[in-house]
Scaffold this active site. Structure first.
Site, PDB file in Angstrom:
ATOM      1  N   ASP A   1      69.129  96.315 -53.234  1.00 43.71           N
ATOM      2  CA  ASP A   1      69.882  95.077 -53.017  1.00 43.71           C
ATOM      3  C   ASP A   1      69.031  93.852 -53.373  1.00 43.71           C
ATOM      4  O   ASP A   1      67.838  93.801 -53.043  1.00 43.71           O
ATOM      5  CB  ASP A   1      70.285  95.025 -51.540  1.00 43.71           C
ATOM      6  CG  ASP A   1      71.256  93.907 -51.225  1.00 43.71           C
ATOM      7  OD1 ASP A   1      72.360  93.919 -51.771  1.00 43.71           O
ATOM      8  OD2 ASP A   1      70.894  93.025 -50.420  1.00 43.71           O
TER       9      ASP A   1
ATOM     10  N   GLU B   1      56.813 109.913 -56.540  1.00 48.11           N
ATOM     11  CA  GLU B   1      56.103 110.925 -55.738  1.00 48.11           C
ATOM     12  C   GLU B   1      56.982 112.158 -55.548  1.00 48.11           C
ATOM     13  O   GLU B   1      56.488 113.239 -55.236  1.00 48.11           O
ATOM     14  CB  GLU B   1      55.768 110.368 -54.339  1.00 48.11           C
ATOM     15  CG  GLU B   1      54.722 109.280 -54.318  1.00 48.11           C
ATOM     16  CD  GLU B   1      54.667 108.584 -52.948  1.00 48.11           C
ATOM     17  OE1 GLU B   1      55.200 109.134 -51.956  1.00 48.11           O
ATOM     18  OE2 GLU B   1      54.092 107.478 -52.903  1.00 48.11           O
TER      19      GLU B   1
HETATM   20  C1  GLC Z   1      74.037  91.849 -52.370  1.00 52.65           C
HETATM   21  C2  GLC Z   1      75.185  92.693 -51.906  1.00 52.65           C
HETATM   22  C3  GLC Z   1      76.122  91.817 -51.133  1.00 52.65           C
HETATM   23  C4  GLC Z   1      75.383  91.280 -49.934  1.00 52.65           C
HETATM   24  C5  GLC Z   1      74.099  90.564 -50.343  1.00 52.65           C
HETATM   25  C6  GLC Z   1      73.194  90.352 -49.172  1.00 52.65           C
HETATM   26  O1  GLC Z   1      74.437  90.860 -53.249  1.00 52.65           O
HETATM   27  O2  GLC Z   1      75.804  93.305 -52.999  1.00 52.65           O
HETATM   28  O3  GLC Z   1      77.269  92.500 -50.746  1.00 52.65           O
HETATM   29  O4  GLC Z   1      76.175  90.376 -49.230  1.00 52.65           O
HETATM   30  O5  GLC Z   1      73.373  91.322 -51.271  1.00 52.65           O
HETATM   31  O6  GLC Z   1      72.606  91.550 -48.787  1.00 52.65           O
END
Ligand code: GLC
Ligand code: MG
Length: 531
Positions: free
Chosen positions: A201, A256
């Protein structure tokens, strides 16, 4: 490319677990629900599933606020359910990727609760705490995604903490080696359980400038059109050199566990910066998401130009990828309309590189209008018009009251139009969007030119987007996509100038012999086997 990795040959399917399949009638999808529908995914023909977060979470941001990186939220099931899902997927030849949210935790994570409790707590430096600027106010001018200061004052200990999303999503301090070690261990925790990789993310936000230098204003900012944070050029808090280095360390951790685990990463950056994440000698992220098709104007010349620029920008050995939809962006069928959504599917599944398919796009689902009082996504309140609930609604499996998704009341409405697009109705309909996807996936799998073949654009006018894909052995196919409603024609290449329609978005001509010039109807796309 006979030795291409599974994630280079394969198609990755994003599951938004809340909305995929509910097994216990609480109206929210869960892991046993996914397990129950795995055979549908193998029937469809995808190769891997990526699950949006299923970790324990207060769900302030639907699970992207993680309170424990080593467990499953009871809403979705248990660790045993996850183990069972991974085993069942592997039995069917499907890989499983989890979402990993390293930039921030939930404010309810024990790390942040400790960090916030006192300036002397050993976890204090696990997050980014700073005094006000001399003279008062936030320590830097950095903005959050809603366009407000990214710093939040915390009266208890009299300092600001840094966060880019909600107050409930404080940024981890990735400069701290203890944070690095603890987070890398969370990767190992899941890799040991057999998970095949991760989608990372907002990787580009990981590290911030240690001197907290102010960002300059963005002279090209278009108020109302751009996201509010784009008022500034985020040069000091986004895509820092330390983040690129840490991406390489993440790769070392997954390596790993052998050479077939994969890292996908969300990087909301310009092309040149995105491709830097492949890393020196390919030792970085294997799949730095290519988001262009999420927002590109649906226009042949512009898209053809971008494909060329993107492929040219890839470093040696860098494998391309394409994203057409996700849980943060309006549905492709709503963006381009139902007829062009078929053409878009053909584009996604015939371009060179790994396609990433968002659940429900294979059914042609559209955005579902959610009345403000039913909104779940916090963005719907913070930035009106930007809420992401419309593209997160449940999958309709059949015509029953809960659409086959739930025996209870779904957490978001299924939507009247989407309800009619259910799986059971589409499965055996030769003209359905689902059948088109299944055929495209099958064609891809059986056509080396489409999987590992070379790409060459075919120049064309107007609404036509066309290219050749050529397998190492010489087999060729031409993909010709009519991005407009009017008929179009195009010369077939090569001395023979003949071919056979391997697949059309309009199923009435599949298998037909064609000669030059190829005639396309409005909104039609075809894959032609040449020679
Ligand atoms: C990314 C995710 C989104 C989330 C954001 C914060 O963009 O795809 O859904 O709100 O990160 O984690
Ligand atoms: Mg950060």
């Amino acid at each position: 490319m006979a030795d291409a990795a599974w994630w280079q040959r394969g198609v990755i399917y994003q599951i938004y677990p809340r909305s995929f399949m509910d097994s216990d009638g609480d109206g929210v999808g869960d892991l046993p629900g996914i397990l129950a529908r795995l055979d549908h995914l193998t029937w469809l023909g995808v190769d891997a599933i990526w699950l949006s977060p299923v970790y324990p979470s207060p769900m302030a941001d639907s699970g992207y606020d993680v309170a424990d990186y080593r467990d499953i939220d009871p809403l979705f099931g248990t660790l045993d359910d996850l183990d069972r899902l991974v085993a069942a997927a592997h039995d069917r030849g499907l890989r499983v990727l989890l979402d990993w949210v390293p930039n921030h935790t939930s404010d309810q994570h024990p790390w942040f609760r400790a960090s916030r409790a006192s300036r002397d707590d050993p976890k204090r430096d696990w997050y980014i705490w700073r005094d006000p600027r001399p003279g008062g106010g936030p320590p830097s001018n950095w903005l959050d995604y809603a366009g407000e200061s990214a710093w939040r004052w915390d009266g208890r200990t009299g300092q600001y903490y840094y966060r880019v999303f909600l107050d409930a999503q404080p940024d981890l301090n990735w400069r701290n080696p203890e944070v690095q070690a603890a987070m890398f261990d969370t990767l190992r925790f899941w890799l040991r359980r057999g998970v095949d990789g991760f989608r990372i993310d907002v990787l580009s936000l990981l590290v911030e400038d240690d001197r907290l230098r102010d960002n300059p204003p963005n002279p090209d900012y278009r108020p109302g059109e751009d996201w509010p944070f784009m008022r500034e050029l985020s040069v000091w808090n986004v895509d820092r050199p330390e983040t690129r280095e840490l991406a390489g360390r993440m790769r070392e951790v997954v390596d790993e566990f052998g050479d077939d685990r994969v890292l996908l990463a969300e990087l909301v950056l310009p092309l040149e910066q995105t491709v830097a994440y492949y890393g020196a000698d390919g030792r970085g992220i294997q799949v730095p998401f290519n988001f262009e098709l999420l927002t590109a104007a649906w226009e042949a010349r512009g898209i053809a130009g971008y494909i060329g620029r993107y492929l040219a920008a890839l470093p040696a050995g860098g494998w391309p990828n394409w994203v057409l939809g996700n849980h943060d962006t309006p549905r492709v069928a709503s963006r381009v309309g139902p007829a062009q959504a078929r053409v878009a599917a053909m584009l996604l599944l015939t371009l060179p590189g790994t396609p990433i398919l968002y659940q429900g796009d294979e059914l042609g689902l559209g955005d579902v209008a959610i009345p403000p009082e039913q909104a779940v996504d916090p963005i719907a309140r913070l930035i009106p018009g930007r809420g992401r609930d419309p593209e997160r609604t449940p999958i309709p499996w059949d015509g029953g009251p809960g659409a086959g998704f739930t025996g209870g009341r779904p957490w978001l409405p299924v939507g009247d139009a989407n309800r009619r697009r259910h799986v059971a109705a589409q499965r055996d309909d030769p003209g359905s969007m689902l059948t088109l996807h299944r055929r495209l996936l099958r064609l891809r799998r059986g056509t080396p030119a489409l999987v590992t073949g070379g790409y060459a654009p075919i120049g064309s006018d107007g609404d036509l987007l066309a290219y050749l894909r050529t397998a190492p052995g010489g087999d060729r196919c031409m993909v010709a996509l009519n991005l407009g409603p009017r008929p179009a024609r195009l010369a077939l290449p090569g001395p023979e100038a003949t071919g056979r329609v391997a697949l059309s978005t309009h199923p009435d001509r599949d298998g037909a012999a064609v000669a030059s010039p190829l005639e396309l109807r409005g909104d039609e796309g075809v894959v032609v086997s040449l020679g």
